[in-house]
Design an enzyme around this catalytic site. Structure first.
Site, mmCIF file in Angstrom:
data_model
loop_
_atom_site.group_PDB
_atom_site.id
_atom_site.type_symbol
_atom_site.label_atom_id
_atom_site.label_comp_id
_atom_site.label_asym_id
_atom_site.label_seq_id
_atom_site.Cartn_x
_atom_site.Cartn_y
_atom_site.Cartn_z
ATOM 1 N N SER A 107 0.850 -1.187 0.000
ATOM 2 C CA SER A 107 0.000 0.000 0.000
ATOM 3 C C SER A 107 0.887 1.238 0.000
ATOM 4 O O SER A 107 1.792 1.364 0.832
ATOM 5 C CB SER A 107 -0.901 -0.010 1.233
ATOM 6 O OG SER A 107 -1.675 1.157 1.288
ATOM 7 N N GLY A 108 0.632 2.142 -0.936
ATOM 8 C CA GLY A 108 1.443 3.353 -1.036
ATOM 9 C C GLY A 108 2.602 3.234 -1.996
ATOM 10 O O GLY A 108 3.384 4.164 -2.153
ATOM 11 N N THR A 112 -2.072 1.946 -7.894
ATOM 12 C CA THR A 112 -3.230 2.606 -8.511
ATOM 13 C C THR A 112 -2.786 3.635 -9.548
ATOM 14 O O THR A 112 -3.371 3.744 -10.624
ATOM 15 C CB THR A 112 -4.085 3.284 -7.422
ATOM 16 O OG1 THR A 112 -4.479 2.300 -6.467
ATOM 17 C CG2 THR A 112 -5.320 3.923 -8.012
ATOM 18 N N ASN A 157 -0.812 4.989 3.315
ATOM 19 C CA ASN A 157 -1.173 5.568 2.018
ATOM 20 C C ASN A 157 -2.463 6.357 2.175
ATOM 21 O O ASN A 157 -3.423 5.877 2.780
ATOM 22 C CB ASN A 157 -1.355 4.431 0.996
ATOM 23 C CG ASN A 157 -1.599 4.951 -0.410
ATOM 24 O OD1 ASN A 157 -1.546 6.149 -0.649
ATOM 25 N ND2 ASN A 157 -1.875 4.051 -1.321
ATOM 26 N N SER A 160 -5.316 4.412 -0.383
ATOM 27 C CA SER A 160 -5.017 2.981 -0.439
ATOM 28 C C SER A 160 -6.217 2.209 -0.975
ATOM 29 O O SER A 160 -7.344 2.371 -0.499
ATOM 30 C CB SER A 160 -4.660 2.481 0.964
ATOM 31 O OG SER A 160 -4.471 1.088 0.957
ATOM 32 N N SER A 161 -5.981 1.365 -1.987
ATOM 33 C CA SER A 161 -7.046 0.505 -2.510
ATOM 34 C C SER A 161 -7.310 -0.606 -1.502
ATOM 35 O O SER A 161 -6.404 -1.382 -1.174
ATOM 36 C CB SER A 161 -6.639 -0.104 -3.853
ATOM 37 O OG SER A 161 -6.412 0.894 -4.800
ATOM 38 N N GLY A 384 -0.121 -6.274 -2.596
ATOM 39 C CA GLY A 384 1.115 -7.033 -2.539
ATOM 40 C C GLY A 384 1.206 -7.822 -1.245
ATOM 41 O O GLY A 384 0.319 -7.795 -0.391
ATOM 42 N N GLU A 386 1.822 -8.763 2.377
ATOM 43 C CA GLU A 386 1.718 -7.899 3.551
ATOM 44 C C GLU A 386 2.233 -8.614 4.786
ATOM 45 O O GLU A 386 1.825 -9.749 5.079
ATOM 46 C CB GLU A 386 0.259 -7.458 3.782
ATOM 47 C CG GLU A 386 -0.227 -6.458 2.751
ATOM 48 C CD GLU A 386 -1.580 -5.868 3.112
ATOM 49 O OE1 GLU A 386 -2.195 -6.340 4.082
ATOM 50 O OE2 GLU A 386 -2.019 -4.921 2.419
#
Length: 1033
Positions: A107-108, A112, A157, A160-161, A384, A386
């Site tokens: 994330s970050g 995206t 992020n 973040s998605s 990804g 984690e």
């Protein structure tokens, strides 16, 4: 790509495959940091793109950049996300097969943004028609809508998605995008009801409160302050400076109209969003029996209104549970704790299914009605690997997904390598790599895997807990090499694993999962009673999300884990059917600071993204491969046989080239269409040699080219000069002929005018007369007299004599007038004196003419030259004039130097401090001088005055001036006598003296033997006399 190797010491290599120490993680990170420090955020591993988030605008996503990468060979330009997009698109168009681009990372890390850049690239560079413009716009605008409903601010992020997204972009046979389809995976529904400190709920809640119109908020029963809602205030960061919710609301609102949402759809959608906020604010009480109650039904009424259900029915469903027996239904009250669970479960279920409806709605607007065969490019933007301090059920699912995708990556890479080797006729060498199928089986194997064990524990009768689930794992998979718990670990490993935790050894390393909440999150149950309420909702979206058929199905719904495994399996089927491209995104630091490279954090991501494993597989064979044509085109200058042109087959040219360079057999292999180089150092040495020879070649080419340019320029200039000369000579000849013709006509008119010049003005002589007049006037301006005494005048032609006389008089009058205006009072006095002099001496005395050009002075003696005593005596009488003179004694004619000083009343002959003689003006009898050029004059006084000593015999240089000033002060201009021959002067009573004037060859003054004073002057020439006489007039 080869061109960038010359700067590899500074900016690293742009393909990790070219690293010599490709197995060294430190070398990998060092190359990544070199490039990141130069704002080079992209690097290849073969065809896989590694992207490091710069956290700043770099200006590398412009339309000109898109044009640069469009239609260019993959390795021709530096690594870029546009190169991946363009290569995928061109391969799809040429081979008419399907492709996908997998984008993964923390994330970050910029996943995206990378997917947005790819979509923008397709939107700009793909051919487009007006009719398909809407499909393209919908495809692009689906992003902000999905981000609003599926993205949130987390600690890592700001955007973040919180779901996995797979998007298919459909292209027709011309390569025009004609439609699309989106599939979402595992949206984080738990975020709807709970957020960690420093995190926010999904963006859409804040956008609605911040940007929604007042009428809309009033209709939904909402206030603008997010702190008023429990589901939005738990993270304590409802306002975030880096997020502009109002602008984002406007973007989402405009996107709805383009994506074909009706007003009813939007009203129902935001009714659901508002009802979720109202749900979070429901507070439960407890009655005396310990059952849940809702003291304040204000929020219930709003929810019932927005969802279109009856308030009492909704109230009962939140505080009671319906249990079905074989023949009857029993409604049991819930405790406050179970009611909170029910409320949160409803909020999560409503939001999760609404999100699925939203994706389906977007898909329906993107669907293409043309059923002809289409090719597809898929974009997979998914979480990804984690690893947190505390990893739960979500991380377990995410890491399971990454295990499957890593398996797909390694297999597809090996397959691509093996296929290329077979096509090129090169022997395939088996590659040793870690096959993570064993871990995937541990998680997903039917009846034996962790997900199956979790499902069993969720559905078995009796009290199932997270601890009982952990114990069953120890029992069923405890002997697996990649599984461990505190109970199964050795003495050293126990310290790192808690009692409620288990550890999996993933491809990227070990991860410890906490089983707390596994069963609850896997079940994700919504009580049947609530389902019945939602199925009867008048909200059209909820009716689509909660179907009545679902109530008729008595089977237990699949668990979250099973659903995720099934959707992941279908995703892999989709991906396996397509050609892959990969983008791995890396986050350089936790604080989102530009230019900061956190070595520890990046090392962690490199490991979990499996980049080293992928590099090892990619480098197991040959580090570099290139088509013969491209290799020969670049390096042919290194061999005399191939430079400058090779006319044979490219393969033979490459073979001769590498033999000349000195490649060893173990360093390369020659395939059917490509050369394969095993070691990067071999390529580097070739590139360095090319760089050295390039400078020599460039210098030679430049010299030849400059010589060619100069020769061409000389020829062009010479031809131009010849042409110009020809045109100029012609122009000159024409001008000369024209000038001569004109001259002839002028001369003819002149002669005709001259002949008729004396006739009255007529056409025959008019032009001639005008010319004569003009020329005379123009010439006259250069011959106009400059002063009054100048009598010259330009002689006029006969026909202009009258005009000339008039002009001369006007000029004379003007000169006189100007002269008179320019005379000062002082000069006027001096001129008056000159006039008196003229009356006295003109025509009588020689030397007068010469004196005309000499102006009179006010005095010839300064005050400083007069002795102070004399000056003191005479100052009372107002000294008017003084001049040095020579006095001759009356008796012996001795020469005495004296000063003649004239005052207002008398004339004084002064010797230094002594006044020798005072001649008062009333005693002045006369002044005598000769007619010759001598300077002798005699002042005669009346003998009657006892005080007078006799006449004064004086000589001075300025005789005319001195005599004139004397007689004018005495007011006796008529007493001057100009004599010839001799004159008598008074010496003493009864006694006179004589002065004889004569001419001779030289000037002399002496006393002759007769006792007379003889003055000899030089006789002036007669011509001079006549000239001066003319001048005196």
């Amino acid at each position: 790509m080869e061109g960038a190797l010359t700067a590899r010491d500074k900016v690293g290599v742009q393909d990790f495959v070219l690293l010599d120490a490709y197995t060294s993680e430190s070398a990998f990170l060092d190359n990544l940091q070199k490039r990141f420090s130069q704002n080079l955020i992209y690097t290849y591993i073969g065809t896989l793109l590694v992207s490091v988030n710069p956290y700043q605008e770099l200006g590398i996503y412009t339309r000109s950049q898109m044009g640069l990468y469009q239609g260019v060979n993959f390795f021709e330009l530096p690594p870029h996300v546009y190169a991946i997009a363009d290569n995928t698109y061109r391969t799809m168009c040429s081979e008419l097969n399907n492709h996908f681009i997998l984008i993964s990372g923390e994330s970050g890390a910029g996943k995206t943004e990378a997917s947005k850049k790819i979509l923008q690239y397709f939107a700009v560079t793909c051919p487009m028609t007006e009719s398909l413009q809407v499909a393209r716009d919908r495809l692009l605008l689906s992003n902000p809508v999905l981000e609003a409903f599926g993205n949130a601010k987390t600690l890592r992020n700001d955007n973040s998605s919180r779901f996995g997204k797979y998007m298919d972009i459909q292209f027709d046979f011309k390569g025009i995008p004609v439609g699309g389809r989106i599939i979402s995976y595992l949206i984080e529904k738990s975020r709807v009801v709970y957020q960690n400190q420093g995190e926010r709920n999904f963006h859409i809640f804040y956008q609605l409160l911040e940007g929604g119109e007042e009428d809309l908020l009033a209709y939904l029963g909402l206030e603008r302050d997010p702190q008023l809602y429990k589901y939005l205030s738990q993270g304590h960061c409802a306002k975030e400076s880096s997020i502009n919710d109002k602008n984002d609301w406007r973007t989402v609102s405009s996107a709805f109209s383009v994506i074909d949402f009706t007003e009813d759809d939007i009203e129902n959608l935001f009714g659901i969003i508002a009802s979720v906020l109202h749900l979070g604010n429901i507070c439960f009480g407890e009655n005396y029996q310990g059952c849940a109650t809702i003291p304040d039904t204000h929020e219930i009424k709003w929810i019932a209104k927005l969802l279109g259900v009856h308030p009492p029915v909704l109230l009962e469903a939140l505080t009671h549970r319906k249990i079905e027996a074989k023949t009857e239904e029993v409604v049991c009250p819930l405790t406050p704790g179970l009611s909170v669970y029910t409320r949160d479960a409803m909020a999560k279920a409503v939001y999760g299914r609404t999100f699925t409806w939203l994706v389906n709605k977007i898909n329906s607007s993107l669907v293409n009605k043309d059923f002809t065969r289409k090719t597809v490019i898929g974009l997979l933007d998914i979480y990804g690997f984690e690893v947190f301090d505390k990893n739960g059920f979500e991380q377990f699912c995410i890491n399971y997904c990454n295990e499957k995708l890593q398996q797909l990556l390694i297999e597809s890479t090996l397959k691509a390598e093996q296929t290329e080797y077979e096509m090129e006729g090169i022997e395939w060498e088996p590659i040793q790599y870690f096959n993570n199928k064993i871990i995937c089986d541990l998680v997903e194997e039917r009846h034996k895997g962790i997900i199956s064990i979790l499902d069993e524990e969720c559905i078995r009768p009796g009290p199932a807990t997270d601890l009982s689930f952990l114990e069953k794992l120890e029992e069923r998979v405890g002997k697996h090499a990649h599984f461990q718990t505190r109970k199964l670990a050795g003495p050293k490993g126990r310290k790192r694993i808690g009692w409620m935790e288990f550890q999996l050894f993933h491809y990227a390393g070990e991860v410890t999962y906490c089983t707390t909440g596994f069963l609850e999150k896997n079940n994700d149950l919504l009580y049947r009673h609530l389902k019945e309420v939602l199925c009867r909702s008048r909200n059209s979206i909820l009716r689509e999300c909660f179907l009545v058929a679902e109530l008729e199905n008595r089977r237990r719904p699949p668990t979250v884990g099973t659903q995720f495994k099934t959707s992941l399996s279908s995703l892999l089927e989709i991906l396996i059917s397509k050609e892959p491209s990969y983008i791995r995104c890396i986050k350089p630091n936790e604080r989102k600071e530009p230019g900061k490279f956190d070595d520890f954090l990046i090392r962690h991501q490199v490991k979990y993204l499996g980049l080293m494993e992928h590099l090892r597989v990619r480098r197991a064979g040959f580090a570099y491969r290139r088509k013969y044509e491209h290799f020969l085109q670049r390096y042919k200058s290194l061999c005399p046989d191939t430079w400058p042109h090779w006319h044979g087959p490219p393969a033979e040219g490459v073979e001769r080239l590498i033999k000349y360079i000195g490649y060893k057999p173990k360093e390369y292999k020659l395939g059917r269409t490509k050369i394969f180089i095993r070691f990067p150092r071999t390529l580097f040495a070739t590139e360095d040699a090319f760089e050295f020879s390039k400078h020599q070649l460039v210098a030679r080419i430049q010299a030849t080219y400059k010589g060619c340019l100069e020769r061409r320029a000389y020829v062009r200039k010479r031809q131009a000069a010849i042409k110009l000369e020809a045109y100029w000579h012609g122009a000159l000849a024409r001008m000369e002929a024209k000038r001569r013709k004109w001259a002839v006509q002028i001369i003819r008119r002149f002669i005709k005018g001259f002949i008729n010049r004396n006739k009255p003005l007529c056409p025959d002589n008019e032009e001639f007369i005008m010319l004569v007049r003009r020329n005379y006037i123009l010439n006259l301006r250069y011959h106009v007299p400059k002063n009054v005494l100048d009598k010259s005048w330009l002689r006029p032609p006969g026909l202009l004599e009258n005009a000339s006389d008039l002009l001369r008089k006007m000029c004379t009058r003007n000169l006189v007038q100007n002269y008179c205006h320019g005379i000062t009072a002082e000069r006027k006095v001096l001129m008056q004196q000159k006039m008196v002099t003229s009356e006295i001496f003109r025509g009588k005395k020689e030397g007068y003419a010469e004196s005309l050009s000499q102006p009179f002075a006010n005095t010839r003696i300064d005050e400083a030259d007069i002795h102070p005593k004399v000056f003191q005596i005479l100052s009372k009488e107002n000294i008017q004039y003084g001049i040095p003179v020579i006095k001759y004694d009356r008796k012996g004619f001795k020469v005495r130097q004296r000063q003649l000083i004239l005052t207002q009343r008398a004339a004084y002959v002064v010797e230094l401090a002594k006044i020798k003689q005072k001649i008062e003006y009333f005693t002045l009898k006369g002044v005598s001088t000769s007619n010759l050029s001598d300077g002798i004059f005699v002042i005669h006084v009346s003998p009657e005055g006892n005080k007078q000593k006799g006449d004064a015999v004086l000589q001075c240089e300025h005789l005319f001036e001195a005599v004139t000033k004397l007689v004018m002060l005495a007011n006796k201009e008529n007493v001057v006598n100009v004599v010839q021959g001799s004159l008598q002067f008074y010496i003493s009573p009864g006694k006179e003296g004589t002065i004889v004037f004569d001419t001779g060859p030289e000037e002399q003054i002496y006393k002759d033997k007769n006792g007379q004073l003889t003055v000899v002057s030089i006789r002036m020439k007669s011509s001079d006399l006549s000239h001066h006489h003319f001048g005196s007039n």
